[in-house]
Design a protein around this motif. Structure first.
Motif, short mmCIF file in Angstrom:
data_model
loop_
_atom_site.label_atom_id
_atom_site.label_comp_id
_atom_site.label_asym_id
_atom_site.label_seq_id
_atom_site.Cartn_x
_atom_site.Cartn_y
_atom_site.Cartn_z
N ILE A 203 -3.34 7.68 -2.54
CA ILE A 203 -2.03 7.56 -1.92
C ILE A 203 -2.10 6.78 -0.61
CG2 ILE A 203 -0.32 8.93 -0.67
CD1 ILE A 203 -0.30 10.82 -3.04
N GLU A 204 -3.12 7.08 0.22
CA GLU A 204 -3.19 6.42 1.53
C GLU A 204 -3.42 4.92 1.36
OE1 GLU A 204 -5.34 8.41 0.27
OE2 GLU A 204 -7.41 7.89 0.77
N ASP A 207 -0.08 3.35 0.51
CA ASP A 207 0.76 3.38 1.71
C ASP A 207 0.32 2.30 2.70
OD1 ASP A 207 2.87 4.28 3.13
OD2 ASP A 207 2.00 6.22 3.69
N PRO A 227 7.52 1.74 0.39
CA PRO A 227 7.06 3.08 0.75
C PRO A 227 8.15 3.88 1.48
CG PRO A 227 5.33 1.50 1.17
CD PRO A 227 6.52 0.71 0.75
N SER A 228 8.90 3.22 2.39
CA SER A 228 9.90 4.00 3.13
C SER A 228 11.09 4.36 2.24
CB SER A 228 10.35 3.26 4.39
OG SER A 228 10.82 1.99 4.07
N LYS A 231 9.96 7.33 0.33
CA LYS A 231 9.91 8.53 1.16
C LYS A 231 11.30 9.09 1.42
CE LYS A 231 5.74 6.93 3.35
NZ LYS A 231 5.30 6.13 4.48
N SER A 300 6.14 12.08 2.85
CA SER A 300 5.04 11.14 2.66
C SER A 300 5.01 10.78 1.19
CB SER A 300 3.72 11.81 3.05
OG SER A 300 3.46 12.86 2.15
N LEU A 301 4.19 9.79 0.85
CA LEU A 301 4.07 9.43 -0.55
C LEU A 301 3.55 10.62 -1.35
CD1 LEU A 301 2.77 5.79 -0.56
CD2 LEU A 301 4.98 6.63 -1.31
N GLU A 302 2.76 11.43 -0.69
CA GLU A 302 2.24 12.64 -1.32
C GLU A 302 3.39 13.53 -1.81
OE1 GLU A 302 -1.42 13.44 -0.31
OE2 GLU A 302 -1.37 14.65 -2.12
#
Lengths: 334, 258
Positions: A203-204, A207, A227-228, A231, A300-302
């Motif tokens: 994930i990181e 991102d 990504p935003s 989120k 977060s993407l998580e």
């Protein structure tokens, strides 16, 4: 190297890829629709076996399409495979180089495969860009993993492709090499203006690197956006607090904007519309000396991944399947 | 379809250079036929010259055997070509090649030509070994060239055959299995080892259409200085051309990538 590009490097329409047949039919890709704008770094995020690598195989012409359409760099993947293959670069998850040959010889060989002319100066530029120039005549089996990976990216860039496919570019790399590779992906994208499609299950990584991300699971695209944007799909912040004494859950729930309250002893997890509004109201209703610790988790993407797939990435076996398995066992026993 | 000269040259060069950077490949290519010559060839070394003259038309059996062993070893060359292709599939190199505008047919051609060329490394080594065993050579440059050409055609034919049969294979062991089914029958049903003089009719029938026979008889006529049937070279060219065409079509359609 001009393809008729109208702003989209890759267009995938209703694409399916099946393996096997009958009871053993595997839908590796299930009606995938995706548009990847030119000049972006696009990430396919999903667990192992989600269909990421299959999509790359289909788009590069290594696997045949079962159903649907795809164009890469403006050419039809099925009917104009050679035109597509002249305009794409490919970086494998496992580094694939000719170990008996030097870096320069590997570049020579790649130039022959691409039928390039006048490629030598570009090859030298790439060797310099990737800091491989002073060891270019050594056999590549003497190279470190990082150097091998860099050479592989140089090979993929030699013919000035419009699109580069990177399959799990940092899998199996140590932390510092992974950081280096992130810088390279960003640098390559800036320096050479190439569209990058990469797959990852970190994930990181998605991102940090990607302009746009598609979340893929069991052959289907479940969500797609920046990504935003992704989120903001999760319209909630998570506030976690620890109190000195037990609180009244009902009182917390009455605070405007609170969506869910969960308690475990004196540890509280509160799902709120936005923490910015919630915190002042919390402090107005609870004495601050009652709060021992407080933290806010922004979307977060998580949390996005959890929301769209119903499980955390890396948790490959969903709980519901275990329950079903257990139920079947009990039925069988009866 | 236009020939892809650039990838053809690149891939062929890779096949050849890889051979010379890997001494084991070179060694294994040369050792086996050498063993045939040294051990099998010495089976009749104590036999009276008149007996040998009667059966083989040569006073030294190695003189008779050399063209035959060189011909049968082209079968092994085919197996090695097939193995190197499977290695490229397993290490992912086939993907690296095919995610470029290089066609599967081009890959096939370079594998067939590359392994055939690699097989010819045996020729000078074996001729030198035969000299050591006392075989005299009185060949004209044309005869030398025709002999090498015949072996090259035979090797191209067998490499193509192996590559066609193993186009979908990804298991290291497949070429070995295929080799067992092809090598033994073709080797023993040819004039390579003893000549077809005392064969039963059914084996003569096979031997008469066996490309190994053509190559062995052609080479033997040069070494023994007997009448040369040049038409054998034509038969070998047809065999090579046919196998090359079959292998090209099969590989273009069915070559597995990984």
């Amino acid at each position: 190297m001009n393809g008729p590009l109208n702003g989209s490097a890759i267009v995938v329409k209703d694409l399916s890829k099946h393996y096997g047949s009958g009871a053993r039919l595997v839908r590796a890709l299930d009606h995938v629709t995706l548009t990847i704008p030119s000049g972006t770094v696009f990430g396919l995020l999903g667990p192992n076996g989600a269909g990421k690598t299959t999509l790359i195989k289909v788009l590069t012409g290594i696997s045949e399409i079962t159903d649907g359409d795809a164009t890469v760099a403006g050419f039809d993947v099925r009917r104009q495979s050679m035109d597509v293959r002249a305009r794409i670069g490919w970086v494998a998850a496992e580094v694939i180089l000719d170990d008996d040959f030097s870096a320069r010889e590997n570049l020579w060989f790649q130039a022959k495969l691409q039928s390039l002319k006048g490629w030598e100066s570009r090859a030298e530029d790439l060797l310099k860009f990737f800091s491989l120039a002073d060891r270019a005549d050594e056999k590549v089996n003497q190279f470190s993993t990082g150097m091998r990976k860099k050479l592989e990216i140089a090979l993929a860039l030699l013919h000035q492709p419009l699109v580069i496919f990177m399959d799990e570019p940092t899998i199996g790399l140590d932390v510092s090499t992974r950081r280096m590779l992130w810088d390279i992906v960003t640098g390559v994208h800036k320096e050479f203006g190439v569209t990058v499609l990469l797959t990852t299950h970190y994930i990181e990584e998605a991102d940090a690197l990607c302009d746009r991300i598609a979340i893929i699971d069991q052959g289907r695209i479940l969500a797609e956006g920046t990504p935003s944007e992704l989120k903001s799909r999760v319209r909630a912040d998570i506030v976690q607090l620890e109190t000195v004494e037990p609180l009244d859950a009902a009182r917390l729930s009455r605070i405007p904007g609170v969506q869910e309250v969960r308690a475990q002893g004196n540890d509280w997890t509160v799902r709120v519309a936005t923490a910015d509004d919630f915190l002042p109201r919390l402090f107005a209703s609870v004495r601050t000396d009652q709060i021992r610790r407080i933290s806010v988790e922004k979307p977060s993407l998580e949390t996005v991944f959890l929301e769209v797939t119903g499980r955390r990435l890396g948790q490959d076996e969903p709980i519901r399947d275990v329950r079903r398995f257990y139920a079947q066992m009990q039925r069988a026993r009866r | 379809m236009r020939p892809q000269w650039s990838p053809l040259w690149g891939l062929y060069w890779r096949e050849i250079v890889r051979t010379f950077r890997n001494p084991f490949v070179l060694l294994i290519t040369v050792v086996q036929p050498f063993m045939w010559l040294a051990f099998f060839g010495s089976s009749f070394s104590e036999a009276p010259a008149s007996t040998l003259e009667g059966i083989f038309g040569a006073s030294n059996y190695i003189q008779f055997l050399l063209p035959g062993v060189l011909s049968t070893s082209m079968l092994t060359v085919g197996m090695f070509g097939s193995m190197s292709t499977i290695q490229d599939k397993r290490f992912g190199f086939m993907k690296r090649i095919l995610i470029t505008p290089t066609s599967k047919g081009t890959v096939f051609l370079t594998k067939a030509l590359g392994s055939a060329s690699r097989g010819l490394v045996q020729f000078p080594v074996m001729v030198a070994a035969a000299l050591v065993f006392g075989v005299p050579f009185h060949l004209s440059p044309l005869q030398w060239a025709a002999w090498v050409g015949a072996l090259m055609l035979l090797a191209i034919g067998f490499c193509s055959l192996f590559l066609a049969i193993t186009a979908r294979a990804t298991d290291w062991q497949t070429p070995g299995v295929v080799s067992n089914f092809i090598t033994m029958p073709l080797m023993f049903s040819s004039a390579a080892l003893f000549g077809a003089k005392y064969f039963p009719p059914w084996m003569v029938a096979i031997s008469d259409v066996n490309p190994i026979t053509f190559s062995a008889l052609l080479g033997r006529s040069f070494v023994l200085g007997t009448t040369t049937h040049w038409v054998y070279l034509g038969y070998l060219a047809i065999f090579a051309g046919l196998m090359l065409a079959i292998g090209f079509v099969v590989s273009s359609r069915w070559l597995r990538v990984e």
